[in-house]
Design a protein around this motif. Structure first.
Motif, mmCIF file in Angstrom:
data_model
loop_
_atom_site.group_PDB
_atom_site.id
_atom_site.type_symbol
_atom_site.label_atom_id
_atom_site.label_comp_id
_atom_site.label_asym_id
_atom_site.label_seq_id
_atom_site.Cartn_x
_atom_site.Cartn_y
_atom_site.Cartn_z
ATOM 1 N N ASP A 1 0.404 -1.080 1.735
ATOM 2 C CA ASP A 1 -0.344 -0.182 2.603
ATOM 3 C C ASP A 1 -1.856 -0.373 2.458
ATOM 4 O OD1 ASP A 1 -0.761 0.925 0.099
ATOM 5 O OD2 ASP A 1 0.487 2.689 0.463
ATOM 6 N N GLY A 2 -2.245 -1.617 2.181
ATOM 7 C CA GLY A 2 -3.670 -1.915 2.097
ATOM 8 C C GLY A 2 -4.355 -1.396 0.863
ATOM 9 N N GLY A 3 -3.579 -1.078 -0.180
ATOM 10 C CA GLY A 3 -4.178 -0.653 -1.439
ATOM 11 C C GLY A 3 -4.194 0.841 -1.643
ATOM 12 N N VAL A 4 -3.590 1.596 -0.751
ATOM 13 C CA VAL A 4 -3.498 3.041 -0.952
ATOM 14 C C VAL A 4 -2.581 3.351 -2.132
ATOM 15 C CG1 VAL A 4 -2.801 5.243 0.079
ATOM 16 C CG2 VAL A 4 -3.963 3.504 1.473
ATOM 17 N N SER A 5 -1.497 2.590 -2.246
ATOM 18 C CA SER A 5 -0.564 2.775 -3.355
ATOM 19 C C SER A 5 -0.067 1.408 -3.827
ATOM 20 C CB SER A 5 0.630 3.635 -2.917
ATOM 21 O OG SER A 5 1.359 2.991 -1.885
ATOM 22 N N PHE A 6 0.419 1.396 -5.064
ATOM 23 C CA PHE A 6 0.901 0.156 -5.669
ATOM 24 C C PHE A 6 2.253 0.408 -6.333
ATOM 25 C CE2 PHE A 6 -3.573 -0.540 -5.259
ATOM 26 C CZ PHE A 6 -3.732 -1.912 -5.096
ATOM 27 N N ASP A 7 3.198 -0.508 -6.094
ATOM 28 C CA ASP A 7 4.459 -0.510 -6.818
ATOM 29 C C ASP A 7 4.339 -1.431 -8.019
ATOM 30 O OD1 ASP A 7 5.893 1.143 -4.942
ATOM 31 O OD2 ASP A 7 5.927 -0.598 -3.594
ATOM 32 N N VAL A 8 5.050 -1.095 -9.090
ATOM 33 C CA VAL A 8 5.008 -1.869 -10.329
ATOM 34 C C VAL A 8 6.405 -2.437 -10.586
ATOM 35 C CG1 VAL A 8 4.511 -1.834 -12.797
ATOM 36 C CG2 VAL A 8 3.195 -0.366 -11.232
ATOM 37 N N PHE A 9 6.491 -3.765 -10.763
ATOM 38 C CA PHE A 9 7.781 -4.427 -10.938
ATOM 39 C C PHE A 9 7.829 -5.182 -12.260
ATOM 40 C CE2 PHE A 9 6.986 -4.607 -6.240
ATOM 41 C CZ PHE A 9 7.894 -3.615 -5.894
ATOM 42 N N SER A 10 8.954 -5.054 -12.963
ATOM 43 C CA SER A 10 9.139 -5.765 -14.225
ATOM 44 C C SER A 10 10.545 -6.337 -14.378
ATOM 45 C CB SER A 10 8.850 -4.834 -15.412
ATOM 46 O OG SER A 10 9.717 -3.703 -15.390
ATOM 47 N N ASP A 11 11.433 -6.119 -13.381
ATOM 48 C CA ASP A 11 12.811 -6.595 -13.454
ATOM 49 C C ASP A 11 12.838 -8.113 -13.589
ATOM 50 O OD1 ASP A 11 15.502 -7.074 -13.241
ATOM 51 O OD2 ASP A 11 15.782 -6.009 -11.348
#
Length: 386
Positions: free
Chosen positions: A316-326
């Motif tokens: 969303d253009g930097g409004v929110s960030f998901d964090v992935f480690s799988d």
């Protein structure tokens, strides 16, 4: 999708291919034991290029023709003779007064001259589809070179090199300034954007005849307050562009993440968790609001936050960030990812990531899940799909 992956490491170039079952396998190894600082698969003609940094033996550039098996030597960029400093006044070799270099008092001592000699090829990109044979190369100590014949000859871009502002550029990660990112606008080959550590973001719209610094909105927290918004001393770690929407550009900066929606003319600072600091960034090829990052602890402690290697993604253009480690290693993991150690293919679903400790991971799910290819490779300098 990109079914071939080029992996430049401290001890050679690995070429991986994806088989019919969907598994990645090592196809071949080239320049075994030699540091490969940058690779390029030219999408226009299929030629492969590999830049080597051989220390005392200098920088070398090799090319393998499409469908060929043998590598041939190309020429390397050569700087012109360095002028002697003017002994009659305190100035850098380029004749810029010390006050202009430092932005401070005229009596300030000048910085050590930057040698006019090739130290490393740090970035390499193909010109536009209407420019067969055109290549751009960014180097340490901050020179931009252009070839019009597939690497047979090179010319230093003097309009950028001769800018008086260059005397203020300084090293970011290396002792000398360097051009590590080059973006050629797919709509107009004459429009080229480069990023310099530390020297900001520069653009040409006439094929390199003139340049403007376009780092408005960037903030350098490491500078005194009065100079933190000075575009010429910004430290972009990596600059990328959305191919399908070239006005969307992303920078992983020393001071955080920045995004532009107007082709790099103005930048907005973004904040991510667990950190906005890092080196690598990859932009989705068609979605202007999607990009990936690899966060780390800032400055003197350059390791993953809390010893946990993760990849972050915004859609969303930097409004929110998901964090992935799988699929990434469990705590403690201290892998760091260099500027060119993260790549996305033209589908936008497949990514590759290589670390300083020799780990190589591939994702087929937009970065949400990762599969380890090997944890025992040499330190990885760059990954690129072709």
């Amino acid at each position: 999708m990109g079914d071939q992956l080029l992996v430049g490491t401290r001890k050679g170039l690995l070429i991986l291919r994806r088989d019919s079952a969907g598994d990645w396998r090592q196809d071949s190894v080239h320049f075994l034991g030699e540091p490969v600082s940058m690779v390029l698969a030219d999408p226009r003609d299929g030629n492969l290029y590999a830049a080597l940094n051989l220390g005392h033996f200098g920088v070398k550039l090799w090319r393998r023709r499409a469908h060929g098996t043998e590598w041939g030597v190309c020429s390397v960029p050569v700087y012109p003779p360095q002028p002697e400093p003017d002994p009659r006044r305190e100035s850098a070799p380029d004749g810029v007064p010390a006050a202009a270099r430092t932005g401070d008092r005229a009596e300030a001592s000048p910085p050590a001259p930057v040698p006019w000699s090739l130290q490393q090829i740090w970035s390499m990109e193909a010109g536009g589809t209407d420019e067969p044979g055109v290549l751009w190369v960014g180097t340490l100590p901050g020179g931009l070179f252009r070839s019009g014949d597939g690497g047979a000859t090179w010319a230093l871009n003097r309009p950028l090199w001769d800018r008086p502002e260059r005397s203020e550029w300084f090293g970011g990660g290396y002792d000398t300034p360097g051009i590590h990112s080059i973006c050629v606008d797919p709509r107009d080959s004459r429009h080229v954007t480069v990023a310099v550590s530390c020297g900001g973001v520069w653009q040409t719209r006439d094929g390199g005849k003139s340049w403007n610094c376009t780092a408005s909105g960037m903030v350098a927290d490491y500078m005194p307050p009065e100079r933190r918004e000075d575009g010429n001393i910004q430290d972009p770690h990596r600059l990328v562009q959305c191919a399908g929407h070239p006005n969307a550009m992303w920078v992983q900066h020393h001071g955080g993440i920045f995004r532009s929606g107007d082709g790099g003319m103005h930048w907005q600072r973004l904040h991510a968790r667990p950190s906005s600091f890092g080196f690598a960034v990859a932009a989705h090829p068609r979605r202007p609001n999607t990009a990936w990052f690899v966060p780390a602890v800032k400055d003197e402690c350059r390791v993953p936050v809390d010893g946990r290697l993760v990849v972050t993604r915004t859609r969303d253009g930097g409004v929110s960030f998901d964090v992935f480690s799988d699929g990434l290693p469990d705590v403690p993991a201290y892998d760091l990812v260099y500027r060119h150690g993260l790549a996305v293919d033209h589908s936008g679903d497949r990514l590759a990531m290589g670390s300083t400790t020799g780990g190589l991971w591939i994702s087929e799910s937009g970065g949400e899940r990762w599969k380890l290819f090997s944890a025992h490779l040499p330190p990885i300098y760059c990954v690129r799909f072709s």
